[in-house]
Motif scaffolding. Structure first.
Motif, PDB file in Angstrom:
ATOM      1  N   UNK A 296      50.692  32.428  41.869  1.00  0.00           N
ATOM      2  CA  UNK A 296      51.689  31.778  41.019  1.00  0.00           C
ATOM      3  C   UNK A 296      52.119  32.603  39.823  1.00  0.00           C
ATOM      4  N   UNK A 297      51.290  33.520  39.351  1.00  0.00           N
ATOM      5  CA  UNK A 297      51.652  34.299  38.159  1.00  0.00           C
ATOM      6  C   UNK A 297      50.985  35.656  38.223  1.00  0.00           C
ATOM      7  N   UNK A 298      51.580  36.675  37.591  1.00  0.00           N
ATOM      8  CA  UNK A 298      51.006  38.016  37.617  1.00  0.00           C
ATOM      9  C   UNK A 298      49.707  38.076  36.807  1.00  0.00           C
ATOM     10  N   UNK A 299      49.032  39.218  36.937  1.00  0.00           N
ATOM     11  CA  UNK A 299      47.856  39.467  36.118  1.00  0.00           C
ATOM     12  C   UNK A 299      46.635  39.847  36.931  1.00  0.00           C
ATOM     13  N   UNK A 300      45.535  40.039  36.213  1.00  0.00           N
ATOM     14  CA  UNK A 300      44.266  40.456  36.794  1.00  0.00           C
ATOM     15  C   UNK A 300      43.281  39.305  36.727  1.00  0.00           C
ATOM     16  N   UNK A 301      42.646  39.017  37.835  1.00  0.00           N
ATOM     17  CA  UNK A 301      41.665  37.933  37.889  1.00  0.00           C
ATOM     18  C   UNK A 301      40.473  38.368  38.738  1.00  0.00           C
TER      19      UNK A 301
END
Length: 545
Positions: free
Chosen positions: A158-163
């Protein structure tokens, strides 16, 4: 340095650095949006010679693809620590099928994907012995795969980034054993600002010197303030070898037991917790400076050896994958936090970044952050490129390159110049006229005595960004490597003779600020330590190795 480290550690690290083959980091991983993973055991090689029994995620067959594309020797073994970095794009429906190939006595396993709405069920296609209609049991935190069988997880990126992703089954043991990895979600669209202006000039500079672009994207998020020029992923974890040894012993004692039968399970105490190995991307120093996908680490494919050029915005993706916090200290500058766990931190109007600047960035267990680091040499009060006014008596055309400040004071007009991004306010300021000793040397700063090895050229920060800068900065100097003339010197301040002949730059320690973690097994120097090498533009950063 901003912290105290024993002389013995520094001596050993310096020797290791000088003997290490050139190798760089990036954010290597596998591409989706469909992934087939397996969980199974293997041994992790450690710099003290130990091979530690561990569990990890890996590829169940060939993955869809590898990224970044510029890395041509990428592999995805059936077990690795950390697990494969899963690279997807915002808006994609991601499907991950996990097969449990851990020893039967380990029992069930699973994957949690924090930050996403996940649905899960038994995989439609099962290994032999697992019926397609067999329901997957629901554990406390996640739908689980029983020994020998598979479960499929689905979610929308649903959204960018690092997890992070990690086991949701008996997590105190299974994460400790190595069942963790990273998810990187790239933005669906890249802001125009990230492909124009100085970011385009940085690409021009890379192309001029023969470099490739190793980024996964040009922006970390769908926002013009999150552009970057280079990127690295660091996953921080620790290991208690006693826990691993007990797990191995109990598994071996239960070989051949039937799943679910009495006694076919593990009872490994995870407290008291006394870790002795401290890992960045599954390796300790100095192993983490070896290449990505190096053959000597068959189950630890990712390294941790960042490089950059002056002026580049470097994206740091960082995840705390263990039980402890490891204060991540990035020497040379603060880090601007962009986001945490994929949540971009902005001002209420959404126009500006609101993340704080951090001297030590935190690696909270199970949590991730994205941040921007940069270094230009601004504020040193001397010219790191070793320029001087007037004609050059040594025939070096680079000795008097111009520095024309842009609106922010940097030399950014010519991306092909070696001193691209030089801070012009310090241009033509000599470093010191007498390059030896710890007394005033006639310049705005004085270097340490090059004969003191603990102030050596690597980890102390070698203050040269240009070729032959030592000659230019300390004129009069000898134009050749030998001379009988008494009016010139071949002595290089800070003992830069120790550097490879084709590399000049700064080396800044990036490490855990818990001092005891700069060791391996409490004895061997290394641990949670890496180096950020800020290289001159003419030194090609090749992250394919």
């Amino acid at each position: 340095m901003k912290n105290s480290i024993s002389t013995q550690v520094l001596l050993v690290l310096a020797a290791a650095l000088l003997l290490t083959a050139t190798a760089f980091a990036a954010t290597p991983g596998i591409t989706g949006p469909t992934f087939n993973l397996t969980a199974q055991p293997a041994y992790l090689n450690q710099p003290d010679g130990a091979a530690v029994y561990s569990w990890g995620y890996g590829c169940n067959g060939a993955p869809t693809g590898f990224a970044p594309a510029a890395i041509s020797n990428a592999t995805c073994p059936s077990m690795q620590v950390p697990g494969p970095t899963l690279i997807v794009t915002e808006g994609q429906t991601v499907t991950v099928t996990l097969t449990n190939n851990l020893p039967t006595a380990v029992g069930n396993t699973s994957i949690l994907f924090p930050g996403f709405q996940v649905t899960a069920a038994a995989a439609s296609t099962q290994p032999t012995g697992c019926g397609a209609t067999t329901p997957a049991p629901q554990g406390v935190l996640a739908t689980e795969a029983v020994p020998g069988c598979s479960v499929t997880y689905s979610f929308t990126a649903t959204s960018p980034g690092t997890r992070a992703y990690y086991s949701g089954t008996q997590s105190d043991l299974q994460i400790e054993m190595g069942l963790y990895g990273a998810v990187v979600v790239l933005p669906a669209s890249v802001p125009t600002a990230c492909t124009t202006g100085l970011h385009a000039s940085n690409l021009t500079a890379e192309a001029h010197w023969g470099e490739k672009d190793f980024r996964l994207s040009q922006a970390a998020y769908d926002h013009s303030k999150t552009c970057y020029d280079r990127e690295y992923l660091f996953q921080w974890a620790e290991m208690d070898p006693n826990i691993h040894a007990q797990a191995q012993a109990q598994v071996q004692a239960r070989v051949g037991c039937a799943a679910g039968a009495a006694g076919c399970s593990l009872n490994v105490p995870t407290e008291p917790y006394k870790p002795a190995y401290f890992l960045i991307n599954g390796r300790s120093m100095p192993d983490l400076m070896d290449p990505n996908y190096a053959a000597e680490y068959p189950h630890q494919p990712y390294n941790g050896n960042p490089h950059m050029h002056p002026g580049e915005l470097t994206l740091i993706r960082s995840i705390g994958q263990g039980r402890w916090q490891h204060p991540f200290h990035e020497h040379a500058n603060h880090v601007r936090i962009l986001a945490r766990d994929g949540n971009l931190i902005l001002t209420p109007d959404g126009n500006a970044l609101a993340g704080i600047l951090m001297f030590n960035t935190d690696t909270t267990p199970g949590s991730a952050f994205d941040g921007i680091f940069y270094f230009t040499g601004r504020g040193l009060n001397w010219d790191p490129y070793g320029h001087h006014p007037g004609p050059d008596s040594f025939g070096d055309p680079l000795a008097s390159l111009p520095c024309t400040p842009d609106a922010n004071g940097y030399n950014t007009g010519d991306p092909t110049a070696i001193n691209f991004w030089e801070w012009c306010q310090d241009h033509n300021k000599p470093m010191e006229l007498n390059p030896f000793g710890d007394v005033a040397g006639g310049g705005p700063m004085t270097l340490p005595d090059p004969n003191i090895f603990t102030n050596g050229a690597w980890y102390g920060g070698n203050p040269y960004l240009g070729p032959d800068a030592s000659l230019r900065a300390t004129a009069p100097a000898c134009a050749t490597t030998s001379s009988s003339t008494l009016t010139c010197t071949n002595l290089l301040p800070a003992n830069t003779q120790a550097n490879p002949a084709n590399e000049r730059g700064w080396a800044f320690m990036w490490h855990s600020h818990n001092e005891r973690e700069i060791t391996t097994n409490n004895v061997f120097p290394g641990g949670m330590l890496m180096m950020m090498l800020v290289d001159s533009r003419e030194f090609v950063i090749d992250e394919s190795n």
